[in-house]
Design a protein around this motif. Structure first.
Motif, PDB file in Angstrom:
ATOM      1  N   ALA A 191       0.877  -1.168   0.000  1.00  0.00           N
ATOM      2  CA  ALA A 191       0.000   0.000   0.000  1.00  0.00           C
ATOM      3  C   ALA A 191       0.911   1.213   0.000  1.00  0.00           C
ATOM      4  O   ALA A 191       1.854   1.290   0.800  1.00  0.00           O
ATOM      5  CB  ALA A 191      -0.913   0.014   1.214  1.00  0.00           C
ATOM      6  N   SER A 192       0.656   2.128  -0.913  1.00  0.00           N
ATOM      7  CA  SER A 192       1.522   3.306  -1.075  1.00  0.00           C
ATOM      8  C   SER A 192       2.982   2.890  -1.207  1.00  0.00           C
ATOM      9  O   SER A 192       3.864   3.467  -0.577  1.00  0.00           O
ATOM     10  CB  SER A 192       1.332   4.272   0.093  1.00  0.00           C
ATOM     11  N   ASP A 250      -5.661   1.713  -1.668  1.00  0.00           N
ATOM     12  CA  ASP A 250      -4.703   1.639  -2.766  1.00  0.00           C
ATOM     13  C   ASP A 250      -3.732   0.462  -2.659  1.00  0.00           C
ATOM     14  O   ASP A 250      -2.593   0.554  -3.079  1.00  0.00           O
ATOM     15  CB  ASP A 250      -3.926   2.957  -2.876  1.00  0.00           C
ATOM     16  N   GLU A 251      -4.220  -0.650  -2.119  1.00  0.00           N
ATOM     17  CA  GLU A 251      -3.347  -1.821  -1.983  1.00  0.00           C
ATOM     18  C   GLU A 251      -3.121  -2.496  -3.331  1.00  0.00           C
ATOM     19  O   GLU A 251      -3.937  -2.389  -4.231  1.00  0.00           O
ATOM     20  CB  GLU A 251      -3.922  -2.805  -0.950  1.00  0.00           C
ATOM     21  N   MET A 287      -9.037  -1.343   2.403  1.00  0.00           N
ATOM     22  CA  MET A 287      -8.013  -0.371   2.022  1.00  0.00           C
ATOM     23  C   MET A 287      -8.402   0.364   0.748  1.00  0.00           C
ATOM     24  O   MET A 287      -9.395   0.020   0.101  1.00  0.00           O
ATOM     25  CB  MET A 287      -6.678  -1.095   1.845  1.00  0.00           C
ATOM     26  N   ARG A 310      -5.307  -5.633  -5.427  1.00  0.00           N
ATOM     27  CA  ARG A 310      -6.581  -5.235  -4.805  1.00  0.00           C
ATOM     28  C   ARG A 310      -7.118  -6.408  -4.006  1.00  0.00           C
ATOM     29  O   ARG A 310      -7.177  -7.543  -4.496  1.00  0.00           O
ATOM     30  CB  ARG A 310      -7.570  -4.847  -5.900  1.00  0.00           C
TER      31      ARG A 310
END
Length: 159
Positions: free
Chosen positions: A64-65, A125-126, A123, A129
């Motif tokens: 994520a990010s 922006d993992e 979440m 997805r």
């Protein structure tokens, strides 16, 4: 064991010492055949205050990010068995799935008498997805473990 408090006066409280018998009490063993559950699931669980918990990590790296999220941060399938007597257990938890696994896991759970209770995302922006599928059932613990294994086998989870 939860401590108890005793009133010393109108303004002061002190922590009471647990009784000797309470301090010496052995931890309660889970009333389930956990070795059989481990064998059926292909993963070993642990006792958490009378609930038998199993965590099944995914094999791919979840980010994520651009930062890796370890399985211990909620991206592993979580399974809980609570004994309900006579070899039965109430089970609950959530599968961590990619889109292509959702329908096969639903089918595997339903074929084994396990109800899907929710499907959602945690979440924003993992990568990849992820979808979280919650489930519940109360039946023979070994039978349910085999049903959960059928669903686990539809995922890209650690073997």
């Amino acid at each position: 064991m939860r401590p108890s408090w005793r009133k010393r006066s109108t303004m002061h409280w002190r922590l009471a010492k647990p009784t000797e018998s309470a301090a010496l009490a052995a931890p309660q063993k889970i009333d389930l055949n956990t070795d059989q559950i481990d064998q059926a699931l292909g993963h070993k669980g642990k006792d958490n205050n009378g609930i038998y918990q199993v965590s099944v990590p995914r094999t791919e790296t979840i980010k994520a990010s651009a930062m890796e999220i370890p399985p211990s941060m909620g991206v592993a399938t979580a399974i809980n068995f609570q004994p309900t007597g006579a070899g039965k257990a109430a089970i609950t938890g959530d599968f961590v799935l990619i889109a292509g696994e959702v329908n096969p896991v639903i089918a595997a759970l339903r074929q084994n008498g396990i109800e899907v209770t929710a499907l959602h995302s945690h979440m924003l922006d993992e990568e990849p997805r992820l979808f979280f599928m919650h489930f519940w059932a109360n039946d023979d613990a070994f039978k349910l473990a085999k049903g959960l294994r059928a669903a686990i086998d539809k995922t890209n989870s650690a073997k």
